[in-house]
Enzyme design. Structure first.
Site, short mmCIF file in Angstrom:
data_model
loop_
_atom_site.label_atom_id
_atom_site.label_comp_id
_atom_site.label_asym_id
_atom_site.label_seq_id
_atom_site.Cartn_x
_atom_site.Cartn_y
_atom_site.Cartn_z
N SER A 68 42.81 39.57 45.74
CA SER A 68 41.97 40.70 46.17
C SER A 68 41.85 40.74 47.68
CB SER A 68 40.55 40.54 45.62
OG SER A 68 40.56 40.45 44.23
N1 SAH Z 1 41.18 35.08 41.90
C1 SAH Z 1 42.57 35.13 42.23
C2 SAH Z 1 43.21 36.48 42.00
C3 SAH Z 1 43.18 36.85 40.59
S1 SAH Z 1 44.39 37.99 40.06
C4 SAH Z 1 42.82 34.67 43.66
O1 SAH Z 1 41.89 34.36 44.39
O2 SAH Z 1 44.00 34.60 44.03
C5 SAH Z 1 43.97 37.91 38.36
C6 SAH Z 1 44.48 36.69 37.66
O3 SAH Z 1 43.95 36.68 36.34
C7 SAH Z 1 46.00 36.69 37.49
O4 SAH Z 1 46.54 35.56 38.06
C8 SAH Z 1 46.19 36.72 35.99
O5 SAH Z 1 47.31 36.01 35.54
C9 SAH Z 1 44.90 36.10 35.49
N2 SAH Z 1 44.54 36.41 34.08
C10 SAH Z 1 44.77 37.55 33.39
N3 SAH Z 1 44.28 37.42 32.14
C11 SAH Z 1 43.72 36.19 32.06
C12 SAH Z 1 43.06 35.47 31.02
N4 SAH Z 1 42.87 36.00 29.82
N5 SAH Z 1 42.61 34.23 31.28
C13 SAH Z 1 42.82 33.66 32.51
N6 SAH Z 1 43.44 34.28 33.50
C14 SAH Z 1 43.89 35.53 33.31
#
Ligand code: SAH
Length: 259
Positions: free
Chosen positions: A104
């Site tokens: 983000s």
């Molecule tokens: N917080 C992160 C960015 C998140 S992007 C940072 O600081 O870089 C969203 C992430 O959620 C992605 O990596 C994706 O693979 C993960 N995601 C999607 N569905 C998910 C689930 N059910 N459980 C855990 N992670 C998940």
């Protein structure tokens, strides 16, 4: 007389040569200074970029919590993005982190962190580790951060990175965050960094009484509303914060899509 003049002439021409070489040397030295900055110069420039980011993107908006501003000044975001995006790490937009996922924009990280309002004796759960950046930010403010990532490659990379950078109070696991992390529950705060169209019931269960959960809620394909939920007498108290766009939560959340 003549020979003396010749000596002087020779001397001045030697001096001229020397001066020429010195000027050329200084020129190339300064050129290399700009073309190949040393690692400490680069480090300084990232520190400066972070300071500017905090000033122009966070303070200039509504990030007022001093602890959050301090942490955002500290965490080396450029070490959490793919090397080719390093120079854009402190710009006001999201960036790719591989596997089609994104980190983000700094403002959203700061905003979510500010709303969670965690203390240094508290436990936080994050769903969606991604690059590990948000977890690193939280690790400065909480006692312990537990983070779940569903994509194995990302989970592995983030765990290694956090380990290398000595974020020792962050634990990463690969799995579906829809079910939370029962073993370490209850949590004082839960942050979901992927979009869902409903709040996973396990997360509400694993949230402490009085605890806060922040999640982008809405259409996973389009836009969502950043939503803050406080658990009051076991019931969710809801506050809508702003419109956002996150990558979708996959796994069980998609199977139970309530749209
Ligand atoms: N917080 C992160 C960015 C998140 S992007 C940072 O600081 O870089 C969203 C992430 O959620 C992605 O990596 C994706 O693979 C993960 N995601 C999607 N569905 C998910 C689930 N059910 N459980 C855990 N992670 C998940």
């Amino acid at each position: 007389m003549t020979s003396y003049m010749i000596e002087i002439k020779r001397d001045t021409s030697r001096m001229k040569m020397r001066r020429k070489w010195m000027v050329t040397g200084i020129f190339f030295l300064s050129l290399s200074f700009f073309l190949f900055p040393s690692s400490s110069q680069k480090k300084d420039s990232y520190t400066q970029m972070r300071k500017n980011m905090v000033q122009s993107q966070l303070k200039a908006r509504d990030i007022t919590d001093e602890r959050v501003l301090e942490v955002m000044k500290k965490v080396p975001r450029h070490l959490f993005v793919s090397p080719r995006y390093k120079n854009q790490a402190y710009e006001d937009h999201p960036l790719p982190i591989g596997e089609g996922q994104t980190i983000s924009q700094p403002y959203i990280v700061a905003l979510m962190t500010q709303y969670l309002d965690v203390n240094n004796d508290e436990k936080v759960l994050e769903i969606g580790t991604g690059s590990g950046y948000q977890a690193a930010v939280l690790s400065h403010l909480a006692a312990q951060v537990y983070s779940i990532e569903i994509r194995e490659k990302l989970a592995q990379k983030a765990a290694q990175r956090l380990n290398r950078l000595h974020y020792d109070n962050v634990m990463v696991k690969c799995g579906d965050g829809y079910f939370g992390w029962e073993k370490h529950a209850p949590f004082d705060a839960i942050i979901v960094t992927c979009a869902a169209n409903h709040v996973p019931p396990s997360l509400m269960k694993q949230l402490k009484e009085g605890g806060k959960l922040i999640i982008p809620l809405g259409s996973v394909r389009y836009f969502q509303t950043l939503t803050l939920i406080t658990k009051v007498d076991g019931e969710p108290k809801v506050k809508h914060i702003s419109g956002v766009r996150f990558v979708p939560m996959i796994g069980e959340a998609q199977k139970r899509d309530r749209q």
